[in-house]
Design a protein around this motif. Structure first.
Motif, PDB file in Angstrom:
ATOM      1  N   SER A 127       0.541   6.684  -4.600  1.00 62.40           N
ATOM      2  CA  SER A 127      -0.668   5.887  -4.784  1.00 62.40           C
ATOM      3  C   SER A 127      -1.705   6.192  -3.707  1.00 62.40           C
ATOM      4  CB  SER A 127      -0.309   4.395  -4.735  1.00 62.40           C
ATOM      5  OG  SER A 127      -1.415   3.600  -4.347  1.00 62.40           O
ATOM      6  N   PHE A 128      -2.950   6.401  -4.124  1.00 68.09           N
ATOM      7  CA  PHE A 128      -4.036   6.613  -3.173  1.00 68.09           C
ATOM      8  C   PHE A 128      -4.177   5.426  -2.229  1.00 68.09           C
ATOM      9  CE2 PHE A 128      -8.556   5.857  -2.167  1.00 68.09           C
ATOM     10  CZ  PHE A 128      -8.823   6.989  -1.409  1.00 68.09           C
ATOM     11  N   HIS A 129      -4.210   4.226  -2.763  1.00 66.43           N
ATOM     12  CA  HIS A 129      -4.386   3.063  -1.894  1.00 66.43           C
ATOM     13  C   HIS A 129      -3.127   2.753  -1.080  1.00 66.43           C
ATOM     14  CE1 HIS A 129      -8.009   2.363  -4.418  1.00 66.43           C
ATOM     15  NE2 HIS A 129      -8.486   2.053  -3.238  1.00 66.43           N
ATOM     16  N   GLY A 130      -1.981   3.244  -1.548  1.00 68.24           N
ATOM     17  CA  GLY A 130      -0.789   3.150  -0.713  1.00 68.24           C
ATOM     18  C   GLY A 130      -0.956   3.906   0.594  1.00 68.24           C
ATOM     19  N   ILE A 131      -1.583   5.095   0.529  1.00 70.58           N
ATOM     20  CA  ILE A 131      -1.801   5.846   1.765  1.00 70.58           C
ATOM     21  C   ILE A 131      -2.964   5.274   2.566  1.00 70.58           C
ATOM     22  CG2 ILE A 131      -0.768   7.939   0.828  1.00 70.58           C
ATOM     23  CD1 ILE A 131      -3.580   9.133   0.607  1.00 70.58           C
ATOM     24  N   VAL A 132      -3.955   4.706   1.879  1.00 72.78           N
ATOM     25  CA  VAL A 132      -5.087   4.090   2.594  1.00 72.78           C
ATOM     26  C   VAL A 132      -4.599   3.025   3.570  1.00 72.78           C
ATOM     27  CG1 VAL A 132      -7.004   2.459   2.290  1.00 72.78           C
ATOM     28  CG2 VAL A 132      -6.932   4.551   0.934  1.00 72.78           C
ATOM     29  N   PHE A 133      -3.758   2.114   3.089  1.00 71.70           N
ATOM     30  CA  PHE A 133      -3.303   1.033   3.966  1.00 71.70           C
ATOM     31  C   PHE A 133      -2.252   1.510   4.960  1.00 71.70           C
ATOM     32  CE2 PHE A 133      -5.434  -1.387   0.678  1.00 71.70           C
ATOM     33  CZ  PHE A 133      -6.121  -2.324   1.449  1.00 71.70           C
ATOM     34  N   SER A 134      -1.499   2.550   4.620  1.00 68.89           N
ATOM     35  CA  SER A 134      -0.598   3.151   5.612  1.00 68.89           C
ATOM     36  C   SER A 134      -1.404   3.675   6.793  1.00 68.89           C
ATOM     37  CB  SER A 134       0.196   4.298   4.969  1.00 68.89           C
ATOM     38  OG  SER A 134       1.024   3.836   3.927  1.00 68.89           O
ATOM     39  N   ILE A 135      -2.522   4.324   6.515  1.00 78.44           N
ATOM     40  CA  ILE A 135      -3.378   4.867   7.571  1.00 78.44           C
ATOM     41  C   ILE A 135      -4.012   3.747   8.388  1.00 78.44           C
ATOM     42  CG2 ILE A 135      -5.527   6.139   7.973  1.00 78.44           C
ATOM     43  CD1 ILE A 135      -4.697   7.846   5.456  1.00 78.44           C
ATOM     44  N   LEU A 136      -4.523   2.742   7.722  1.00 78.35           N
ATOM     45  CA  LEU A 136      -5.155   1.624   8.437  1.00 78.35           C
ATOM     46  C   LEU A 136      -4.194   0.975   9.432  1.00 78.35           C
ATOM     47  CD1 LEU A 136      -7.204  -0.081   5.585  1.00 78.35           C
ATOM     48  CD2 LEU A 136      -8.147   0.764   7.743  1.00 78.35           C
ATOM     49  N   PHE A 137      -2.928   0.849   9.044  1.00 68.43           N
ATOM     50  CA  PHE A 137      -1.955   0.148   9.877  1.00 68.43           C
ATOM     51  C   PHE A 137      -1.064   1.086  10.687  1.00 68.43           C
ATOM     52  CE2 PHE A 137      -2.333  -3.035   6.225  1.00 68.43           C
ATOM     53  CZ  PHE A 137      -3.325  -3.756   6.874  1.00 68.43           C
ATOM     54  N   ASN A 180      -3.459  -3.534 -10.925  1.00 69.19           N
ATOM     55  CA  ASN A 180      -3.374  -2.461  -9.937  1.00 69.19           C
ATOM     56  C   ASN A 180      -3.898  -2.980  -8.608  1.00 69.19           C
ATOM     57  OD1 ASN A 180      -4.952  -0.115  -8.453  1.00 69.19           O
ATOM     58  ND2 ASN A 180      -3.301   0.845  -9.617  1.00 69.19           N
ATOM     59  N   TYR A 181      -3.064  -2.892  -7.569  1.00 65.29           N
ATOM     60  CA  TYR A 181      -3.440  -3.464  -6.271  1.00 65.29           C
ATOM     61  C   TYR A 181      -4.700  -2.821  -5.702  1.00 65.29           C
ATOM     62  CZ  TYR A 181       1.304  -5.411  -6.357  1.00 65.29           C
ATOM     63  OH  TYR A 181       2.441  -6.077  -6.697  1.00 65.29           O
ATOM     64  N   GLY A 182      -4.759  -1.491  -5.725  1.00 65.28           N
ATOM     65  CA  GLY A 182      -5.907  -0.809  -5.155  1.00 65.28           C
ATOM     66  C   GLY A 182      -7.198  -1.187  -5.841  1.00 65.28           C
ATOM     67  N   GLY A 183      -7.171  -1.305  -7.175  1.00 66.93           N
ATOM     68  CA  GLY A 183      -8.375  -1.666  -7.912  1.00 66.93           C
ATOM     69  C   GLY A 183      -8.910  -3.033  -7.500  1.00 66.93           C
ATOM     70  N   THR A 184      -8.020  -3.989  -7.347  1.00 68.14           N
ATOM     71  CA  THR A 184      -8.434  -5.325  -6.924  1.00 68.14           C
ATOM     72  C   THR A 184      -8.974  -5.323  -5.495  1.00 68.14           C
ATOM     73  OG1 THR A 184      -6.852  -6.411  -8.393  1.00 68.14           O
ATOM     74  CG2 THR A 184      -7.597  -7.670  -6.472  1.00 68.14           C
ATOM     75  N   LEU A 185      -8.281  -4.632  -4.606  1.00 68.69           N
ATOM     76  CA  LEU A 185      -8.644  -4.670  -3.187  1.00 68.69           C
ATOM     77  C   LEU A 185      -9.926  -3.902  -2.900  1.00 68.69           C
ATOM     78  CD1 LEU A 185      -5.017  -4.260  -1.883  1.00 68.69           C
ATOM     79  CD2 LEU A 185      -6.445  -6.299  -1.570  1.00 68.69           C
ATOM     80  N   GLN A 186     -10.192  -2.813  -3.620  1.00 67.95           N
ATOM     81  CA  GLN A 186     -11.438  -2.088  -3.382  1.00 67.95           C
ATOM     82  C   GLN A 186     -12.634  -2.913  -3.845  1.00 67.95           C
ATOM     83  OE1 GLN A 186     -13.581  -0.487  -5.858  1.00 67.95           O
ATOM     84  NE2 GLN A 186     -12.401  -1.424  -7.532  1.00 67.95           N
ATOM     85  N   ALA A 187     -12.485  -3.673  -4.921  1.00 68.48           N
ATOM     86  CA  ALA A 187     -13.580  -4.524  -5.382  1.00 68.48           C
ATOM     87  C   ALA A 187     -13.885  -5.613  -4.352  1.00 68.48           C
ATOM     88  CB  ALA A 187     -13.231  -5.137  -6.736  1.00 68.48           C
ATOM     89  N   TYR A 188     -12.822  -6.252  -3.858  1.00 68.10           N
ATOM     90  CA  TYR A 188     -12.996  -7.264  -2.808  1.00 68.10           C
ATOM     91  C   TYR A 188     -13.681  -6.670  -1.584  1.00 68.10           C
ATOM     92  CZ  TYR A 188     -11.864 -10.144   1.209  1.00 68.10           C
ATOM     93  OH  TYR A 188     -11.957 -10.871   2.372  1.00 68.10           O
ATOM     94  N   ALA A 189     -13.215  -5.489  -1.158  1.00 67.74           N
ATOM     95  CA  ALA A 189     -13.724  -4.882   0.071  1.00 67.74           C
ATOM     96  C   ALA A 189     -15.192  -4.506  -0.054  1.00 67.74           C
ATOM     97  CB  ALA A 189     -12.887  -3.654   0.425  1.00 67.74           C
TER      98      ALA A 189
END
Length: 361
Positions: A280-290, A14-23
């Motif tokens: 996806s929650f993290h799909g909207i997170v990165f949409s907002i960031l960019f 899951n992309y969001g799971g990996t990226l939140q841990a990194y962040a």
């Protein structure tokens, strides 16, 4: 400098799971809050062990869905593992080895995505820090239950283990409700770790652009004909091709399925898109960031019941109208006032970083 062991879910495909841990690790270190590292442990359920025991516990329908999901995730995991290994350099641990960590770390930090969801843990309470012997070391940043209620059979063990934490913050209002119900203390609600990093910080990590020209980006987690119908309508209105991860359910013309993007390629795909449709929650997170126009599609009754993380974020940014449950609710011509959104996000980021500092203090 404090040595912090981060308890997280990070290796699932899951992309969001990996990226939140990194962040979370990067935010701690960039802000001088400690020397943080992800503890390299995954329980059996998260490793995706699907066998007779899983079938008996989950049932036929859920087991079949898990097998399909696993087939979707397998092509991307090899690529994702290279990124994961860059920030989780330690060797994988067994359950029996976890007690040895008590002498290695000054603090243990639980965070964040789906971390306290009993459906995911399936009885392994590592994610509630049951292996930590010194309660003064137990902390939480933006931990999420991933659901609005806690099944009765889990309430006592959750109450016992959460009461041992010295400081708890959660990611969504439903999580705050659950902690308050269990402990009679309401925790602070803070941003998901991915939002602790700014857009330029993420952009500095991205690989070169691969897909040329304009396109619609679709990222789906559930099997939804509603999402496909919304995408088809947007394609009809814009005439743009579709990049879908992993694939769309049903036929749409000029669609490229991409099940095997790695984590940062996925972020890049959102960064370069002209429009994003996702469940996806993290799909909207990165949409907002960019600053990408987007809609979050509520695809199932279960998604509606567990929408608190989406509502908490979007309401705080004045974007609650980007949650849709029908084609008719979508107005693709309506722009998002991103200057105001980013102003709010900057203030929330500052508050959340202050909360993280307090949690680790």
């Amino acid at each position: 400098m404090k040595k912090i062991g981060v308890v997280s879910i990070f290796r699932t495909g899951n992309y969001g799971g990996t990226l939140q841990a990194y962040a979370l690790v990067k935010a701690i270190q960039d802000n001088g809050l400690g020397q943080a590292e992800i503890i390299n442990y995954c329980c059996d359920a998260i490793r995706g062990k699907i066998d007779g025991k899983y079938l008996r516990k989950a049932g036929v329908a859920r087991t079949a869905a898990a097998l399909v999901d696993k087939m979707c995730y397998l092509p991307r995991m090899k690529k994702m593992n290279a990124f994961i290994d860059s920030f989780v350099p330690t060797k994988p641990l067994t359950r029996a080895e976890l007690p040895s960590l008590n002498d290695r770390y000054d603090l243990f930090l639980s965070g964040s995505d789906q971390l306290w969801n009993p459906d995911i843990q399936q009885g392994d309470y590592y994610y509630l820090q049951d292996f930590v012997t010194d309660n003064s070391k137990k902390r939480s940043y933006a931990s999420s239950f991933g659901r609005p209620e806690l099944p009765e059979q889990y309430r006592e063990v959750y109450r016992k283990l959460l009461s041992q934490y010295q400081c708890i913050t959660v990611r969504e209002q439903a999580g705050a409700d659950l902690v308050e119900d269990l402990l009679q203390v309401r925790p602070a609600v803070v941003l998901d770790p991915t939002l602790l990093l700014t857009a330029p910080q993420w952009e500095a990590l991205l690989p070169p652009r691969r897909k040329k020209g304009k396109y619609l980006f679709v990222y789906r987690l559930t099997y939804s004909t509603l999402l496909t119908r919304i995408v088809a309508r947007l394609q009809k209105e814009t005439g743009l091709p579709i990049l879908a991860v992993p694939f769309l359910l049903g036929y749409t013309p000029r669609t490229q399925a991409s099940p095997a993007l790695d984590s940062l390629e996925w972020v890049r795909a959102i960064h370069d898109a002209d429009y994003v449709i996702t469940d996806s929650f993290h799909g909207i997170v990165f949409s907002i960031l960019f600053g990408r126009p987007f809609y979050y599609v509520v695809t199932t009754p279960t998604a509606r019941q567990r929408i608190s993380r989406v509502e908490t974020l979007l309401e705080s940014l004045g974007l609650q109208d980007r949650i849709v449950e029908s084609q008719e609710a979508c107005d693709f011509s309506r722009p998002i006032a991103y200057e105001e959104v980013w102003r709010r996000l900057d203030a929330l980021r500052e508050e959340s970083l202050a909360a993280l500092k307090k949690v680790l203090g």
